[in-house]
Design a protein around this motif. Sequence first.
Motif, short mmCIF file in Angstrom:
data_model
loop_
_atom_site.label_atom_id
_atom_site.label_comp_id
_atom_site.label_asym_id
_atom_site.label_seq_id
_atom_site.Cartn_x
_atom_site.Cartn_y
_atom_site.Cartn_z
N PRO A 36 1.23 -1.25 -0.05
CA PRO A 36 -0.51 0.04 -0.27
C PRO A 36 0.64 1.28 0.01
CG PRO A 36 -0.53 -1.55 1.36
CD PRO A 36 0.56 -1.92 0.91
N VAL A 37 2.19 1.25 0.71
CA VAL A 37 3.16 2.32 0.09
C VAL A 37 3.05 2.48 -0.69
CG1 VAL A 37 5.04 3.30 1.89
CG2 VAL A 37 3.56 1.74 3.01
N MET A 38 3.99 2.29 -1.15
CA MET A 38 4.69 1.79 -2.96
C MET A 38 3.68 2.34 -3.82
SD MET A 38 7.28 -1.39 -2.87
CE MET A 38 5.99 -2.88 -2.74
N ALA A 39 2.41 1.67 -3.78
CA ALA A 39 1.26 1.71 -4.50
C ALA A 39 0.54 2.86 -4.59
CB ALA A 39 -0.47 1.33 -4.30
N ARG A 40 0.62 3.37 -3.40
CA ARG A 40 0.48 5.42 -3.59
C ARG A 40 1.13 6.23 -4.23
NH1 ARG A 40 -0.65 4.05 2.07
NH2 ARG A 40 1.10 4.50 3.28
N LEU A 41 2.85 5.93 -4.25
CA LEU A 41 2.87 6.47 -4.77
C LEU A 41 3.05 6.78 -6.29
CD1 LEU A 41 6.66 5.14 -3.45
CD2 LEU A 41 4.93 7.99 -2.29
N VAL A 42 2.26 5.80 -7.81
CA VAL A 42 2.25 6.23 -8.58
C VAL A 42 0.57 4.89 -8.64
CG1 VAL A 42 2.80 4.66 -10.70
CG2 VAL A 42 4.97 4.87 -9.08
N PRO A 43 0.02 5.25 -9.64
CA PRO A 43 -1.11 5.72 -10.05
C PRO A 43 -1.51 4.67 -10.94
CG PRO A 43 -0.88 7.94 -10.67
CD PRO A 43 -0.33 7.54 -10.41
N GLY A 44 -2.66 3.63 -10.94
CA GLY A 44 -2.29 2.69 -12.15
C GLY A 44 -2.40 1.57 -12.07
N PRO A 45 -1.61 0.14 -12.44
CA PRO A 45 -2.43 -1.20 -12.50
C PRO A 45 -0.57 -1.55 -11.61
CG PRO A 45 -1.85 -0.60 -15.04
CD PRO A 45 -2.52 0.86 -14.21
N LEU A 46 -1.04 -2.43 -10.72
CA LEU A 46 0.11 -3.09 -9.91
C LEU A 46 0.30 -4.69 -10.65
CD1 LEU A 46 -0.78 -2.42 -6.62
CD2 LEU A 46 0.87 -1.61 -7.51
N ALA A 47 1.56 -4.72 -11.44
CA ALA A 47 2.05 -5.43 -12.11
C ALA A 47 3.20 -5.83 -10.05
CB ALA A 47 3.21 -5.83 -12.97
N LEU A 48 3.02 -7.52 -10.03
CA LEU A 48 3.97 -7.96 -9.20
C LEU A 48 5.22 -8.74 -9.04
CD1 LEU A 48 2.15 -8.44 -5.56
CD2 LEU A 48 3.03 -6.40 -6.37
N ALA A 49 6.32 -9.42 -9.19
CA ALA A 49 7.02 -10.17 -9.64
C ALA A 49 8.02 -10.31 -8.50
CB ALA A 49 8.06 -10.16 -11.21
N GLY A 50 8.72 -11.77 -8.69
CA GLY A 50 9.53 -12.09 -7.28
C GLY A 50 9.84 -13.28 -7.88
N HIS A 51 11.60 -13.39 -6.78
CA HIS A 51 11.78 -15.01 -7.90
C HIS A 51 11.96 -15.83 -6.58
CE1 HIS A 51 16.28 -15.97 -8.60
NE2 HIS A 51 16.00 -16.82 -9.18
N SER A 52 12.28 -16.75 -6.70
CA SER A 52 12.65 -17.39 -5.73
C SER A 52 11.84 -17.46 -4.24
CB SER A 52 14.13 -18.01 -5.41
OG SER A 52 14.23 -18.87 -4.57
N ALA A 53 12.25 -16.41 -3.24
CA ALA A 53 11.64 -16.48 -1.90
C ALA A 53 10.63 -15.81 -2.30
CB ALA A 53 12.55 -16.46 -0.39
N GLY A 54 11.34 -14.40 -2.95
CA GLY A 54 9.89 -13.18 -3.64
C GLY A 54 8.99 -14.02 -4.26
N GLY A 55 8.96 -15.00 -5.41
CA GLY A 55 7.84 -15.31 -6.26
C GLY A 55 6.97 -16.51 -4.98
N HIS A 56 7.29 -17.03 -3.55
CA HIS A 56 6.39 -17.67 -2.65
C HIS A 56 5.52 -16.08 -1.91
CE1 HIS A 56 5.97 -16.96 1.99
NE2 HIS A 56 5.64 -18.16 1.08
#
Length: 266
Positions: A118-138
């Motif tokens: 939510p903190v990051m999303a407040r800085l940029v309007p529009g769609p959110l895309a999430l990517a993460g690698h390995s533990a970040g993928g989890h």
Amino acid sequence: MDWDDAYANAAHIAGADAYPPRWAAAAAAFRAGARGETDLPYGDHPRQRFDIFLPAGRALGLAVFVHGGYWLRFDKSVWSHLAAGPLARGWAVAMPSYRLAPEVPIAAITADIAAALPVMARLVPGPLALAGHSAGGHLVARMLCADVGLPRAVAERLARVVPISPVSDLRPLLRTRMNDSFRLDDAAARAESPVCHAPRLGVPVTVWVGADERPVFLDQARWLAEAWPGTDLHIAPGLHHFDVIEGLTRPDSPLTEAVIGPGAGG
């Protein structure tokens, strides 16, 4: 079966020791020329910080990349260069750090990413895309699970989620020495496993994994695709656990397109 060896990536990648310093150098060089801000807080802990990189014009949306390291190591500063692909396509890119095990359990790390979004999303309007690698993928897969409780305004902006080489079922990790740091029992492993949860409906998910990864990571990718109907599974030929993320450095790569959507940006 030797479960520690099964989940050991570096031991089976030629020149593995060279990758982390190479990543760190590329990330530092990228930050030196990028627009944006670093070390913005989303909590009180020193690791509850994020960087955001901004395109030259109005951002088309916000792509978030969550790093891996088995919830035990690394931070956002090692991966900045992976913002290059989406950034060149007109997307802002945010990268959070998070608290690590064994200081906190994996459930608390999941909560960190849920607090950061939510903190990051407040800085940029529009769609959110999430990517993460390995533990970040989890961790990005966990953001689609109802028990995480993302604010409705954030959840409704989710446009796509790309877990890259994710650990989607934590129960096999109970058999590894890493669990001395995780301190998981069966109930905690099940609660933190995306395969044991139904995902939020209507958000496209692509599970991305390298064809040359350890067999257990191919299993983990397939398990998530099978557990979440409608999920796409992409097995990238010729790539292993360390180079599978490199497509994010290029605006025209299939991985970048999977994250921001085909034809998005220019």
